[in-house]
Scaffold this motif. Structure first.
Motif, PDB file in Angstrom:
ATOM      1  N   ASP A  91       0.845  -1.196   0.000  1.00  0.00           N
ATOM      2  CA  ASP A  91       0.000   0.000   0.000  1.00  0.00           C
ATOM      3  C   ASP A  91       0.880   1.246   0.000  1.00  0.00           C
ATOM      4  O   ASP A  91       2.105   1.153  -0.068  1.00  0.00           O
ATOM      5  N   GLY A 119      -9.403   2.973  -2.038  1.00  0.00           N
ATOM      6  CA  GLY A 119      -8.936   1.755  -2.674  1.00  0.00           C
ATOM      7  C   GLY A 119      -8.386   2.015  -4.065  1.00  0.00           C
ATOM      8  O   GLY A 119      -8.898   2.874  -4.786  1.00  0.00           O
ATOM      9  N   ASN A 121      -7.784  -0.326  -7.267  1.00  0.00           N
ATOM     10  CA  ASN A 121      -8.048  -1.675  -7.806  1.00  0.00           C
ATOM     11  C   ASN A 121      -8.617  -2.619  -6.754  1.00  0.00           C
ATOM     12  O   ASN A 121      -8.466  -3.831  -6.852  1.00  0.00           O
ATOM     13  N   ARG A 122      -9.251  -2.059  -5.747  1.00  0.00           N
ATOM     14  CA  ARG A 122      -9.930  -2.864  -4.731  1.00  0.00           C
ATOM     15  C   ARG A 122     -10.864  -1.962  -3.937  1.00  0.00           C
ATOM     16  O   ARG A 122     -10.792  -0.731  -4.030  1.00  0.00           O
ATOM     17  N   GLY A 201      -4.798  -2.917  -4.642  1.00  0.00           N
ATOM     18  CA  GLY A 201      -5.128  -4.275  -5.045  1.00  0.00           C
ATOM     19  C   GLY A 201      -3.990  -4.881  -5.863  1.00  0.00           C
ATOM     20  O   GLY A 201      -3.613  -4.347  -6.907  1.00  0.00           O
ATOM     21  N   ARG A 202      -3.436  -5.954  -5.376  1.00  0.00           N
ATOM     22  CA  ARG A 202      -2.313  -6.600  -6.071  1.00  0.00           C
ATOM     23  C   ARG A 202      -2.807  -7.412  -7.251  1.00  0.00           C
ATOM     24  O   ARG A 202      -3.817  -8.107  -7.174  1.00  0.00           O
ATOM     25  N   ASP A 203      -2.054  -7.355  -8.343  1.00  0.00           N
ATOM     26  CA  ASP A 203      -2.411  -8.135  -9.533  1.00  0.00           C
ATOM     27  C   ASP A 203      -2.277  -9.627  -9.283  1.00  0.00           C
ATOM     28  O   ASP A 203      -2.966 -10.436  -9.899  1.00  0.00           O
ATOM     29  N   GLY A 205      -2.958 -11.094  -6.479  1.00  0.00           N
ATOM     30  CA  GLY A 205      -3.964 -11.545  -5.519  1.00  0.00           C
ATOM     31  C   GLY A 205      -3.419 -11.988  -4.179  1.00  0.00           C
ATOM     32  O   GLY A 205      -4.119 -12.628  -3.392  1.00  0.00           O
ATOM     33  N   HIS A 207      -3.183 -11.067  -1.178  1.00  0.00           N
ATOM     34  CA  HIS A 207      -3.618 -10.335   0.002  1.00  0.00           C
ATOM     35  C   HIS A 207      -3.939 -11.352   1.088  1.00  0.00           C
ATOM     36  O   HIS A 207      -4.638 -12.332   0.849  1.00  0.00           O
ATOM     37  N   LYS A 210      -7.483 -12.403   1.562  1.00  0.00           N
ATOM     38  CA  LYS A 210      -8.113 -13.224   0.534  1.00  0.00           C
ATOM     39  C   LYS A 210      -7.605 -14.659   0.559  1.00  0.00           C
ATOM     40  O   LYS A 210      -8.025 -15.483  -0.239  1.00  0.00           O
TER      41      LYS A 210
END
Length: 399
Positions: A91, A119, A121-122, A201-203, A205, A207, A210
């Protein structure tokens, strides 16, 4: 500033650039970074940053701990500043973030400061950013719906209460930590008119929120519910806070994915939910929810698997339930599946919309419950009728 990092490249580059760009005097910033066993160059980049940064930077490299709690606790143990801010390595901070948050904390003597989050991309929490609040608490605002760790905490306050992140939790550990801080704090400040933090938002994913199986969500809900029950006596305030773990952590386990789960998984989810429902579900919590939310959790509490599945499928199909207005429009029932089905036996009260939800339906009339003034007038009329009937001719006796 504590930055826990694991496999954070290339996001770490912008993260650290946002730290360097802060307008507060670099000499007032202490950066403690913890590389949690990365293999993608994260540790090396942190060391490069430490060598050139204008502020003092400590780099700690350790074997992978498996979650964010360990690195945060390590950083917290090394921190020496007046405040602590937890920045995730993927972030970034908004311009002037630290300057604005420190200023409002100093101005009001508050122990926790929230800066507006957006946010990239999220999604990001929104309901608590209506206006800047110099001093508030967890009951007088919507801050209970942002329990991530990215807040400014007064370090002496954390030390005094021996606060650390629970390393036994693999998800939701920040929710428990932050809720405890809200409850113990001598005031909370909210910077709502300036974006202080960007959730990226990470490309790939990766996180933490998640990852992991569904059972971890129940662990998270249990920990948060138990904390609230420990620190807040039974009553309206506890119910107000319990809404958060029920709505944000537990209810999604009985959302659209539940309809796609195997029978074995659905049965296991109900088993995991049962002790939580038995311990903490009550009318005070239920009354704060919309009908579709309340109905699903009511069926979870009653272990009505066959009814729950049909309701979830109804929600998953994005069907719109009909509304039934009664008592001259002052009462609105929302007819989700099994409404007034004698075989199902779900009480009408579960389908009764609260005022906020009911306003969306044409014909709804506010004021189903008499106002204080109206009740007072009625009491006065009854008193007059009563005194009048005690005298001849129905007239009140002269004083």
């Amino acid at each position: 500033m504590i930055i826990g990092a694991y496999e954070a490249m290339p996001y770490l580059v912008e993260c650290l650039a946002s730290v360097e760009a802060q307008t507060i005097d670099p000499g007032r910033i202490e950066v403690i970074t913890v590389d949690d066993g990365s293999t993608d160059g994260t540790g090396e980049y942190l060391e490069e940053f430490a060598a050139r940064a204008a502020m003092p930077v400590t780099v700690i490299r350790q074997e992978n701990s498996g979650g964010p709690s360990g690195p945060r606790n390590v950083g917290l143990g090394k921190a020496a500043g007046r405040y602590v801010f937890f920045l995730d390595a993927d972030d970034r901070l908004g311009p002037e973030a630290l300057e604005r948050m420190v200023a409002i904390g100093d101005r009001n003597g508050t122990d926790v400061v929230l800066g507006r989050i957006e946010g990239v991309n999220r999604g990001a929490p929104k309901s608590m950013w209506g206006r800047t609040l110099e001093r508030t608490d967890v009951y007088s605002s919507n801050i209970k719906f942002t329990l991530s760790a990215q807040k400014l905490f007064r370090r002496e306050f954390l030390t005094r209460h021996h606060m650390r992140f629970d390393e036994s939790l693999w998800t939701g550990e920040d929710a428990v930590f932050t809720m405890e801080a809200y409850l113990r704090a001598d005031g909370v400040s909210v910077v709502a008119d300036h974006t202080c933090y960007y959730l990226v938002g990470r490309d790939d994913g990766k996180h933490v929120t998640k990852s992991g199986g569904y059972a971890l969500r129940f662990d998270s809900a249990r920990a948060l519910m138990n904390l609230i029950a420990e620190l807040v006596p039974p009553g309206e305030r506890r119910d107000q806070l319990m809404l958060r773990p029920f709505l944000v952590t537990l209810l999604p386990q009985f959302g659209p994915q539940y309809a796609k789960d195997s029978e074995k998984v659905r049965r296991h989810k109900l088993e995991l939910a049962q002790p939580l429902m038995d311990a903490h579900w009550n009318e005070g919590v239920a009354a704060q929810m919309k009908v579709g939310e309340r109905l699903r959790l009511h069926l979870v509490a009653r272990q009505r698997a066959e009814l729950l599945l049909s309701v979830v499928e109804f929600v998953r199909a994005k069907k719109q339930p009909a509304a039934l207005l009664e008592r001259r429009g002052r009462r609105v029932y929302i007819a989700y599946p099994h409404f007034r089905d004698a075989r199902a036996g779900v009480p009408d009260a579960v389908y009764l919309a609260g005022a906020r939800e009911a306003r969306a339906f044409p014909g709804y009339r506010e004021g189903g419950t008499p106002s204080v003034l109206r009740r007072a007038v009625r009491r006065a009329r009854r008193a007059l009728r009563s005194s009048g009937s005690a005298t001849p001719g129905g007239r009140a006796a002269a004083a």
